[in-house]
Design an enzyme around this catalytic site. Structure first.
Site, PDB file in Angstrom:
ATOM      1  N   ASP A  14      30.738 -40.479 -19.795  1.00 54.30           N
ATOM      2  CA  ASP A  14      31.404 -40.137 -18.529  1.00 54.30           C
ATOM      3  C   ASP A  14      30.668 -38.992 -17.837  1.00 54.30           C
ATOM      4  OD1 ASP A  14      33.275 -40.359 -16.550  1.00 54.30           O
ATOM      5  OD2 ASP A  14      34.985 -39.708 -17.731  1.00 54.30           O
ATOM      6  N   CYS A 238      32.971 -40.011 -11.890  1.00 48.67           N
ATOM      7  CA  CYS A 238      32.756 -41.459 -11.872  1.00 48.67           C
ATOM      8  C   CYS A 238      32.046 -41.799 -10.584  1.00 48.67           C
ATOM      9  CB  CYS A 238      34.092 -42.188 -11.955  1.00 48.67           C
ATOM     10  SG  CYS A 238      33.936 -43.962 -11.669  1.00 48.67           S
TER      11      CYS A 238
END
Ligand code: COA
Ligand code: ZN
Length: 307
Positions: A14, A238
């Site tokens: 991530d 993201c």
């Protein structure tokens, strides 16, 4: 209620997926080693996604055999579709992380699927994984708000959770992908789910965009959740969730939980080496609030006393 907490380090996935600088495989392997040396036992180092969508993860298969192989380590790979699942399984992963966002728009941007298509795709991945005895953790992404459509009602992540458990998902992660939630929402979403399925079935995944991640983490811990994602140094974001900043920093989460008497097994001093290397590799300043405080203590000639 157990006082042991699982910290799942997602910084390599991530965290790095959103960096303008692509970190090389060798440095990723060194970061993983340092994380394990600091006591981290759960890591999500890769995703098997389209290299066109996320070039930073294109070395997933190359990195995997270079990860620490110490006993007692638990690795997950994020998979966006069946093809990704097959690649992860063939690379040797025994747990995969699936993604299901709460709105059509977010699923479309992230996976090129509608919400219904994404839910059905998760169901087929779970079915395939069950046949292979691979464990599944389904992330309900944008559980508190969608980066495109705004706040979502608490019933939506709850319904998707129910659907994923009904499909056979072993665990569900409730993810505040853009860091837009608050502790009250955490309580409202989690209370009936924990009553129904048990706290041990859940992970919580937080981003600290608006500074409420610690409050939300504590709310979840108070409700009995003992599994959390975090990114060392607060790395993260993201690429398909505009405005999202990093995950809650692993060191801040460890400090929060340990200071409240829970046990993470992770050493904050050890994480400092990881943060230093990650900052050098990504060419950006990194580090949670607790590291700032430790550095300021040291500057004044004091040894930071954490507990
Ligand atoms: N891993 C590697 N390559 C993949 C893949 C995967 N999991 N899934 C598809 N591909 C490849 C296909 O083989 C095809 O390659 P080609 O152009 O050389 O023939 C190409 O990608 C397009 O395939 P398609 O099935 O049409 O995918 P798409 O263009 O609809 O994209 C995803 C869908 C899911 C593959 C893409 O949106 C994706 O990888 N998203 C990841 C998002 C992400 O990681 N977000 C952050 C974490 S939540
Ligand atoms: Zn995230």
């Amino acid at each position: 209620m157990s006082d042991t907490v699982i910290i799942n380090e997602v910084g390599l996935r991530d965290g790095l997926q959103n960096q303008p600088v692509t970190v090389d495989t060798d440095t990723k392997a060194r970061l993983a080693r340092l994380l394990v040396d600091a006591g981290v036992r759960y890591l999500e180092p890769v995703s098997f996604v389209s290299p066109k969508a996320i070039p930073q993860m294109a070395d997933a298969a190359a990195l995997t055999p270079r990860l620490p192989a110490d006993e007692g380590l638990h690795y997950t790979a994020l998979v966006p579709n069946l093809k990704g699942y097959q690649l992860a399984r063939d690379a040797g992963y025994r747990t995969v992380a699936l993604v299901l966002s709460t709105t059509d728009t977010f699923n479309q941007r992230n996976l090129n699927m509608s919400l219904e298509q994404a839910a059905a795709s998760c169901e087929s991945i779970i079915a395939a994984a069950r046949k292979d005895a691979v464990a599944t953790r389904t992330y309900i992404s944008g559980a508190f708000a969608c980066p495109y459509d705004g706040p979502v009602p608490v019933s939506l992540p709850q319904q998707l959770t129910e659907r994923m458990f009904a499909a056979g998902s072993d665990e569900v992660a409730i993810a505040d992908t853009i860091g837009a939630g608050n502790p009250k929402q955490m309580k409202d979403i989690m209370t009936p789910l924990i009553r129904e399925y048990g706290a041990e079935k859940f992970f919580v995944h937080l981003h600290d965009t608006r500074g409420l991640a610690a409050a939300m983490a504590w709310e979840a811990a108070d409700l009995g959740v003992r599994r959390f994602d975090a990114s060392v140094g607060g790395l993260g974001g993201c690429p398909f969730a505009p405005g999202a900043t990093g995950n809650m920093a692993t060191e801040d989460l460890v400090y929060l939980l340990e200071s409240c008497g829970l046990k993470t097994g992770v050493d904050i001093q050890g994480l400092r080496d990881v943060v230093a290397l990650a900052a050098e590799a990504t060419q950006r300043p990194l580090g949670g609030r607790i590291l700032e405080w430790m550095a300021s203590q040291e500057k004044r000639g004091k040894t930071p006393c954490l507990w």
